[in-house]
Scaffold this motif. Structure first.
Motif, short mmCIF file in Angstrom:
data_model
loop_
_atom_site.label_atom_id
_atom_site.label_comp_id
_atom_site.label_asym_id
_atom_site.label_seq_id
_atom_site.Cartn_x
_atom_site.Cartn_y
_atom_site.Cartn_z
N THR A 1 0.84 -1.20 0.00
CA THR A 1 0.00 0.00 0.00
C THR A 1 0.88 1.25 0.00
OG1 THR A 1 -0.06 0.30 2.39
CG2 THR A 1 -1.65 -1.26 1.45
N ASP A 2 0.22 2.39 0.04
CA ASP A 2 0.97 3.66 0.06
C ASP A 2 1.85 3.79 1.30
OD1 ASP A 2 0.03 4.41 -2.30
OD2 ASP A 2 -1.50 5.80 -1.56
N ALA A 3 1.56 2.97 2.30
CA ALA A 3 2.38 3.03 3.52
C ALA A 3 3.85 2.78 3.20
CB ALA A 3 1.88 2.00 4.52
N GLU A 4 4.09 2.10 2.08
CA GLU A 4 5.49 1.81 1.71
C GLU A 4 6.25 3.07 1.31
OE1 GLU A 4 5.47 -1.21 -1.29
OE2 GLU A 4 5.13 -2.81 0.15
N THR A 5 5.54 4.16 1.09
CA THR A 5 6.24 5.40 0.75
C THR A 5 6.22 6.40 1.91
OG1 THR A 5 4.21 6.30 -0.17
CG2 THR A 5 5.71 5.23 -1.70
N ASN A 6 5.65 5.99 3.03
CA ASN A 6 5.59 6.89 4.18
C ASN A 6 6.94 6.90 4.90
OD1 ASN A 6 5.08 8.36 6.43
ND2 ASN A 6 3.52 6.99 7.27
N MET A 7 7.70 7.95 4.66
CA MET A 7 9.06 8.00 5.17
C MET A 7 9.17 8.79 6.47
SD MET A 7 11.40 6.35 3.44
CE MET A 7 10.24 5.08 3.78
N LYS A 8 8.02 9.02 7.10
CA LYS A 8 8.06 9.78 8.36
C LYS A 8 8.72 8.91 9.43
CE LYS A 8 4.84 12.02 11.56
NZ LYS A 8 5.92 12.80 12.14
N ARG A 9 9.65 9.49 10.15
CA ARG A 9 10.29 8.74 11.23
C ARG A 9 9.32 8.59 12.38
NH1 ARG A 9 16.29 9.08 11.94
NH2 ARG A 9 17.21 9.98 10.08
N PRO A 10 9.17 7.40 12.93
CA PRO A 10 8.27 7.22 14.08
C PRO A 10 8.90 7.85 15.33
CG PRO A 10 9.46 5.21 13.63
CD PRO A 10 9.86 6.17 12.55
N ASP A 11 8.08 8.11 16.35
CA ASP A 11 8.71 8.63 17.57
C ASP A 11 9.48 7.51 18.25
OD1 ASP A 11 7.18 7.52 19.97
OD2 ASP A 11 5.57 8.22 18.64
N ARG A 12 10.46 7.90 19.01
CA ARG A 12 11.44 6.95 19.54
C ARG A 12 10.79 5.85 20.39
NH1 ARG A 12 17.13 7.62 19.52
NH2 ARG A 12 18.07 5.91 20.70
N ALA A 13 9.82 6.26 21.22
CA ALA A 13 9.20 5.28 22.13
C ALA A 13 8.49 4.18 21.34
CB ALA A 13 8.22 5.99 23.05
N THR A 14 7.76 4.58 20.30
CA THR A 14 7.05 3.60 19.48
C THR A 14 8.04 2.62 18.86
OG1 THR A 14 5.53 5.37 18.92
CG2 THR A 14 5.39 3.35 17.60
#
Lengths: 513, 1036
Positions: free
Chosen positions: A187-200
């Motif tokens: 899905t488009d999630a494969e292009t979501n390059m946002k860094r997750p927050d550290r805790a997650t």
């Protein structure tokens, strides 16, 4: 009439010929695929899944490189771009090595800016794809009809691999984008390059490693597969890195309960004959007959990298004289004199650093030259001596061992309760094995002093094992330690920059670049 | 599935009705044949020699035709108002009105440049004057053949819009042929699809790096057997829809002619001498420069003046003045590896025939001793082209070509893997070894320098390839209705088999080992062509409408498979004769693949009033590697020619013989890619327990791609053909544009996709250009003739849209040319004490480092300062001249290019790093390296390491223009007078030829045409050679 008749005959002939020809070709135009497995016939059985799941070990071998779906890359435990290259070469324990230029220069200087333009093939950041790949394999296993016990075992191996990859990426780049939810693949999630927050991110890694630790056996049937102790060691490293000291201690205690102990002689940990022992928790297990290439690649090539070309250390073939490694005049991985001098002369671990030798030529004959402090950049690291009569060596490469666990326990306890007797006990166990006395005096006077002692001990115990950069960053000693040996680190918090093409896809640059 | 079946049924129905239509048309009564009488005559050439086998036919009555006998005599039935058309290969065709005389003698002039020449097009032929599309032709008769081993060598500079690029100069080395700068073209030999690329097995990786043979294709064909080569450049290739995206090369082989038996011999002997190659340092030079460079390195490392604040310490150089004085020249390693070569080339052919049977047999022998020791090529070819007229309406044609070639592969080139100096082959090693090293050490064994193998010992590596091919074609021509409606069934098979036999003896130190290593690998390739077609020709409306149509069906399966085995540590004497004797691990490998295309095709052309020619083609192709809904696609084309010179307003302009405007548009495709998901075994074992347990993991390498479909190229072309001043000046000019869309590539996927690349349809590229070809007859007298040809081509190939996750190079634009180099500009070197600019990179602020140019003037060096250079030349040119004086003939052929740039990787032999590291010597250009003792040097000094700069692009220090003009051949021949030789010899010509006599270029170090890859250390491409040949051509 006869002309027409002939013509009819001819027409009949040609039409029938054409018909025969065309009808002969009327079969449908289906693909002919030889020897291919496709989703309709693979994987089905437990042994199929074994073939699929074993693929997750690709990054955890010691060969020149791996290739995966068009992305070629370096292993974590090989030589170039290995955990040693990225974590030891930049630090105060390994000397600057400019001779081969490029990334050898960049890592050892250290100046990580070259990583901004290094291509896909040599960028660990591409391993975020491998996280997705393992996610997909886990999904395949979950959907299968194999036994629950096998499912759990396979998934535990997968999650151990995923957890370790994610741990290493965290230590290099900070939190990176990832997909652990199989429904997001494709899905488009494969292009979501946002860094997750550290805790997650950290929780995801911890969940994987916890699951692996809870479901893997201590001693798998095949030595070298992920095991309980290995998963716990990485879990402990993760918590230590996050300074979640209590959880780190807890994981450490679980490892203690598994019954590991130090071998009496430090050097034995790295020898072929004694590579399986009570101390090594997890190792990249290699084969002396392998050559680094496909198909049989899993070898130990450290002698070629750490020995200078005139060092009498490598046996290329049986009966031959011993010759040197690849680089000249110093090995590609040479210790600094400052590091050598930091050892207590009685420290048995220093014996694996060679401060003087008689040079040989490429035929293995002595040249008469003596190499020592006057003409060497630093001592030769001889941690993995060439024990085998083949081109490459068969010494297993430990990636988790009990001495490390003890030192981590000492640190975790000290950070919570100060240099308690328990904390001292763990570090002294490691010191005593190396022929040193217990820590005393100023070193155990305060939490800060004890922390410094642990950092020093870790360097002496774990050099060339890929820990130093992570240790220095965790303890806030990065810049200080490097300037002590005349290295000026590149900007940034000792982490690596994200390459330009990832920035173009929307990933955020590592802080400091 | 249903859709496809329906489509198939529809198509078959279409073709059936088309065939019926053609048959119906042919049933119209033929024009009357009244008042015929027998006309006789003799056909001669300009020197009054008889022309045998010339076709004589009555115009617009194609069924009435005959051929001349060996004395040039003919007889034919015709009436007074008829016009006789005389034609023969190699001559201008001629028309003569019958009139009242019963005797019509004709003198034909030899064809050189005429618009009447016959051009082979897809599924047929057409007179050049009637061409509606852009097709270039090469006539091998005009090309000196002495030293040629491959058809590709005929191409250099000889046709507008067709480029030949030498990839490797080794015997049988690859020459890339491209049409308008595209990729590998489709090759069709006598109607049968043949592979373009060479077939070369690997060596199982046993010797890690010595794998780099770059073998050319066409290996099985003897250039001497070629009658003509046509290059379909524009929509003309659409009739080959499948795989025609890169254009089509049609090769026609020589056929027998009915008439007397004729025997032709063509033989030559050539001496081959290497052209100027890299010049290594001699021993004294090496020692001197080693001292200089290591001294600078010492000063730099210790931060001493001029590289730092410290006072210069005392540097003790490795070589003393006495050492240098006594060193002399030392070992000439290059001389030990290179040598003079030779070529022996002989072919003999026999052709002839009767009315029932014609035949052409030939056999060829080619023996090349390479200019690198241990390299060579021996090839045997045999060809048979036969034709049998069973009955009046059935003709069977059988062609067969067999070849065998034995190659000795040199270890020239460069490491194809990524290893350093330990992977050097013999020629690289010869450049890497300092001249101060002797061949043998004190013990009489090969001396070893660092980790590189001894150049002389590397010659002991036995790397042999044996190639065998068999191409067989059988076709049945059926005259259904006279010459109007004919049918053809064709089966063609091209089978190739190659074996590579590779052995490194234990006496050769290679890749840091003295170890016996051997491998045996074979590769097989079989391409088949099945075709059935109907051809219809008809002249209607009193010759005002000429119809020419073809429709057919074809199927083209391609199979490939191979097998290899390797082992090590056998005794040297065992060699590869018994790999099992190797106690080292034994590795085996194999592969197998098949793909298939199926096609329906049709072409019709209408020649209206000899003024307008309209041609329509269509091809409906299926490819089995795609999903059912996307298996088939349609590739149409339309083209139009307007013969202005036949219009009333130009008909009376005498100096214009032909003026024709033409335009074409068409679509071509490319059958490539694979759309189905698959799990595949990994390349590498995962091992546990120190190799005690090994598992070959399987991995999902591709998911299903039901959306994948044919790439599509829209070809547009506008052209002008002209012939003026009595055909003295003729030529054509073309402008074209290709739009390449839906490309299939294993493109990078989304960054979090678990597969790094997947086959994707995407991107859009545009290729535009023009080409002009002009032939002139400058002087045409009885004794002296001078003719010239010149062609100029220009192509720009650029991106229009890119694949979604393509990384555009820093400093680049989306629509940049595909072959671009992006670099930072530099301007000379920093001198001692010179102030450097603010934007000078941190690691390049020392004397001897290049000065970086801030192109946009913003006082910073960033992506905006990156400059783009074109790799492709702005234009390529071919220029040939033929002179004939009485029996002497002289031809000179030149070709060249201008406006392209490339990195000169040979300059890697003149960088300080390798010398300082002490693992390689260098070449003469080392003298230009900047050092504190050589401040006038122009090449960057020891302080400079481009890789350490961490810039977004490289520097331009090795960038060079690749402009050159090369003289391909100078040939001087002498044709003996008929009277001067015995009656058994019909003609005799002796000639001398020089291939590559000279090159004019500013390219430094070596030849701009020899390609060399940048590697660790320096590359050592096989040297270009100059060839002197003495040859004879005789006909009996």
């Amino acid at each position: 009439m006869s002309i027409k008749y002939n013509r009819m005959k001819k027409l009949l002939l040609i039409s029938s010929l054409l018909l025969v020809f065309i009808s002969g070709c009327k079969k449908s135009l289906d693909p002919t695929i030889y020897g291919s497995l496709n989703p309709t016939n693979f994987p089905k059985t437990e042994s199929d899944f074994n073939l699929l799941v074993t693929g997750v070990y690709k990054l955890f071998t010691a060969k020149w490189s791996y290739s995966d779906g068009g992305v070629t890359g370096d292993q974590f435990f090989g030589y170039e771009f290995s955990n040693v290259h990225v974590n030891d070469a930049p630090t105060d324990i390994i000397a600057y090595f400019p001779e081969w230029g490029g990334f050898f220069d960049g890592f050892s200087k250290p100046d990580f800016n070259f990583l901004k333009t290094v291509d896909r093939r040599r960028n660990h950041i591409e391993k975020i794809r491998f996280i997705s790949k393992i996610t997909r394999i886990i999904e395949d296993v979950e959907k299968s009809t194999i036994s629950d016990a096998s499912k759990t075992q396979f998934i535990a191996e997968c999650r151990a691999a995923r957890g370790i990859i994610m741990y290493y990426l965290l230590t290099m780049y900070g939190p990176v984008p990832y997909i652990t939810d199989a429904s997001l693949l494709g899905t488009d999630a494969e292009t979501n390059m946002k860094r997750p927050d550290r805790a997650t991110y950290v929780n995801t890694v911890a969940d994987d490693l916890r699951f692996a630790a809870d479901n893997l056996p201590k001693d798998p049937a095949q030595y070298g597969r992920f095991n309980k102790g290995g998963a716990l060691t990485y879990l402990m490293r993760l918590y230590l890195n996050e300074k979640t000291w209590d959880k780190a201690e807890q994981a450490g205690k679980e490892i203690v309960a598994l019954g590991y102990s130090l071998v009496p002689n430090y050097a034995d940990v790295f020898r072929t004959a004694t590579e399986k022992n009570s101390e090594t928790i997890l190792a990249v297990t290699v084969d002396a007959t392998a050559n680094g290439n496909d198909p049989n690649g899993n070898m130990n090539a450290w002698t070629f990298y750490s020995y200078p070309s005139d060092y009498p250390g490598v046996l290329a073939s049986p009966g031959a004289k011993r010759t040197g490694g690849w680089a000249s005049p110093s090995g590609a991985f040479t210790a600094t004199w400052q590091f050598y001098d930091s050892f207590n002369p009685n420290d048995e671990r220093r014996a694996l650093l060679i401060a003087q030798y008689n040079a040989v030529n490429s035929s293995g004959n002595p040249t008469g030259a003596v190499r020592d402090r006057n003409n060497m950049r630093g001592p030769v690291i001889a941690k993995y001596p060439d024990d085998d009569a083949t081109a490459f060596a068969g010494n297993d490469i430990p990636i988790a061992r009990y001495a490390d666990v003890e030192l981590m326990l000492a640190e975790a306890i000290n950070e919570q309760d100060g240099p308690t007797a328990e904390a001292q006990g763990f570090i002294n166990d490691v010191r005593n094995r190396a022929g040193l006395a217990d820590l005393s005096g100023a070193d155990i006077a305060s939490k800060e002093a004890f922390r410094d002692a642990v950092l020093r001990e870790r360097a002496w115990e774990l050099y060339l094992e890929g820990q130093r950069r992570i240790d220095l960053l965790r303890m806030g000693k990065w810049t200080q330690a490097l300037s002590a040996v005349g290295k000026t680190p590149s900007p940034g918090p000792g982490l690596f920059p994200v390459p330009q093409y990832m920035l173009d896809l929307g990933m955020e640059q590592t802080t400091g670049y | 599935m249903k859709k496809r079946a329906l489509m198939n049924r529809l198509l078959i129905a279409c073709f059936k009705s088309f065939a019926l239509l053609l048959i119906a048309l042919s049933l119209f009564p033929l024009s009357s044949m009244s008042q015929n009488r027998t006309i006789k005559g003799r056909v001669t050439d300009a020197s009054n020699e008889p022309v045998a086998g010339a076709t004589v036919e009555v115009k617009s009555k194609r069924s009435a035709s005959t051929v001349t006998d060996e004395n040039g005599r003919y007889s034919i039935l015709a009436n007074t108002n008829d016009v006789l058309v005389f034609s023969s290969v190699g001559f201008d065709s001629k028309e003569e009105k019958v009139g009242t005389s019963d005797n019509v003698d004709v003198s034909m002039s030899r064809l050189s440049i005429s618009m009447n020449e016959v051009v082979v097009v897809g599924y047929g032929t057409v007179a050049r004057k009637n061409l509606t599309t852009s097709i270039a032709k090469i006539d091998p008769k005009n090309v000196p053949q002495a030293a040629n081993s491959s058809i590709a060598q005929l191409v250099f500079g000889r046709a507008p819009g067709v480029q030949a690029v030498q990839q490797s100069a080794e015997p049988g080395g690859n020459i890339n042929i491209s049409i308008r700068g595209r990729g590998a073209p489709l090759i069709v030999v006598d109607g049968v699809v043949m592979p373009y690329g060479g077939l070369e097995p690997g060596n199982s990786g046993i010797a890690n790096e010595l794998n780099g043979v770059r073998r050319g294709g066409f290996a099985g064909l003897n250039p001497d057997d070629i009658e003509s080569m046509e290059f379909l450049k524009d929509a003309s290739s659409a009739i080959y829809g499948v795989n025609a995206a890169n254009g089509v090369v049609l090769i026609t082989t020589k056929k027998g002619k009915s008439g007397r038996l004729s025997v032709n011999y063509d033989g030559s002997h050539s001496l081959v001498k290497n052209m100027k190659y890299l010049e290594p340092l001699n021993a004294a030079e090496y020692m001197t420069y080693y001292n200089q460079l290591t001294q600078d390195k010492y000063l730099f490392d210790n931060k001493m003046t001029p590289f730092g604040p410290n006072a210069p310490g005392s540097f003790s150089p490795k070589y003393s003045p006495t050492d240098i004085q006594n060193a002399g020249a030392g070992t000439d390693w290059l001389d030990l590896v290179l040598r003079d070569g030779s070529i022996d080339n002989h072919s003999i052919s026999v052709n002839g025939g009767t009315e029932k049977t014609t035949y052409y047999f030939s056999t060829g022998y080619f023996d090349q001793k390479g200019t690198m020791r241990n390299s060579g090529l021996k090839r045997f070819t045999a060809r048979m082209n036969m034709s049998f007229n069973f009955t009046k309406f059935l003709t069977l044609n059988v062609n067969a070509n067999a070849s065998k070639a034995n190659y000795l592969n040199s270890t020239a080139g460069w490491q194809t893997g990524n290893s350093g100096t330990q992977g050097f082959g013999a020629l690289q090693a010869a450049l890497a070894y300092p001249a101060s090293v002797p061949v043998y050490d004190a013990n009489g064994k090969y001396s070893i320098f660092q980790v590189t193998g001894n150049p002389v010992s590397l010659l002991d590596i036995a790397d042999r390839t044996t190639y065998r091919s068999l191409n067989a074609t059988a076709s049945l021509d059926i005259k259904i209705i006279g010459n109007e409606l004919t049918g053809r069934l064709l089966y063609g098979n091209s089978t190739e088999h190659t074996v590579r036999d590779f052995f490194v003896p234990s006496t050769t130190f290679y890749f840091q080992l003295n170890r016996a290593r051997g491998s045996f690998n074979e590769a097989n390739r079989e391409w088949r062509t099945f075709e059935a077609s109907l051809m219809y020709k008809k002249s209607l409306l009193n010759g005002n409408l000429n119809l020419d149509a073809v429709a057919g069906y074809g199927e083209y399966p391609k199979d490939e498979f191979g097998f290899g085995a390797a082992s090590a540590d056998m005794l040297d004497a065992i060699n590869t004769a018994n790999l099992f004797a190797g106690t080292g691990s034994i590795n085996v490998s194999s592969y197998k693949s098949r793909n298939k295309t199926r096609s329906y095709f049709a072409r019709t052309s209408f020649d209206v009033m000899d003024r307008y020619v309209i041609q329509l083609t269509g091809r409906y192709d299926g490819y089995n590697q795609f999903f059912p809904d996307n298996k088939f696609d349609f590739f149409p084309s339309a083209s139009l020619a307007w013969k202005l010179s036949n219009e009333s307003f130009l008909r009376d302009v005498n100096f214009i013989n032909l003026l024709k405007l033409r335009g074409s548009i068409g679509i071509t495709g490319e059958a490539s890619g694979f759309a189905y998901a698959s799990y595949n075994p990994d390349n590498s074992l995962i091992s546990f327990n120190s190799g005690g347990a090994t598992i070959l993991p399987y991995t999902l390498t591709q998911v299903d791609h039901p959306e994948l479909r044919w790439p599509k190229t829209v070809n547009k072309n506008i052209g002008l053909d002209f012939s003026i001043l009595g055909d003295r000046i003729s030529g054509s000019a073309d402008w074209f544009r290709d739009d390449i869309t839906r490309l299939i590539a294993n493109a990078t996927t989304a960054p979090l996709s678990f597969l790094g690349t997947q086959p994707v349809n995407g991107a859009h590229r545009v290729r535009t250009g023009w080409e002009v070809g002009i032939n002139t007859q400058n002087i045409k007298t009885t004794d002296f003739q001078w003719s010239s040809m010149i062609n100029v081509s220009h192509v720009v190939y650029r991106h229009e849209e890119r694949f979604p996750f393509d990384v555009i190079p820093q400093g680049g634009q989306v629509t940049d040319p595909v072959n671009s180099i992006y670099v930072f500009r530099t301007d000379g070197l920093l001198q001692i004490g010179e102030a450097f600019s603010d934007w000078q990179p941190a690691n390049a602020k020392q004397p001897g480092a290049p000065r970086f140019v801030d192109v946009n003037g913003d006082k910073a060096l960033d992506a905006k300062d990156i400059v783009r250079y074109n790799v492709d030349p702005k234009f390529t040119i071919g220029f040939g001249n033929n002179f004939a004086y009485k029996q002497f003939d002289l031809s000179i052929m030149l070709y060249g290019q201008r406006g392209g740039y490339g990195f000169n990787n040979l300059a890697l032999w003149a960088t300080p790093a390798g010398i300082i590291a002490g693992n390689q010597s260098g070449i003469k250009e080392v003298k230009d390296i900047w050092t504190t003792t050589n401040p006038g040097g122009t090449l960057p000094g020891v302080v400079y390491d481009e890789a350490a700069l961490g810039l977004a692009a490289g520097a331009d220090t090795r960038l060079q223009k690749t402009d050159f003009i090369r003289c391909r051949n100078i040939t001087l021949g002498y044709r003996f007078n008929q009277e001067g030789i015995t009656r058994y010899v019909r003609n005799l010509r002796v000639y001398v030829d020089v291939q590559n006599p000279f090159i004019i270029t500013n390219y430094k170090i070596a030849d701009p045409e020899v390609q060399a890859q940048g590697v660790k250390g320096g590359p050592a491409p096989y040297p270009m050679a100059r060839t002197f040949s003495l040859g004879v051509k005789a006909g009996f």
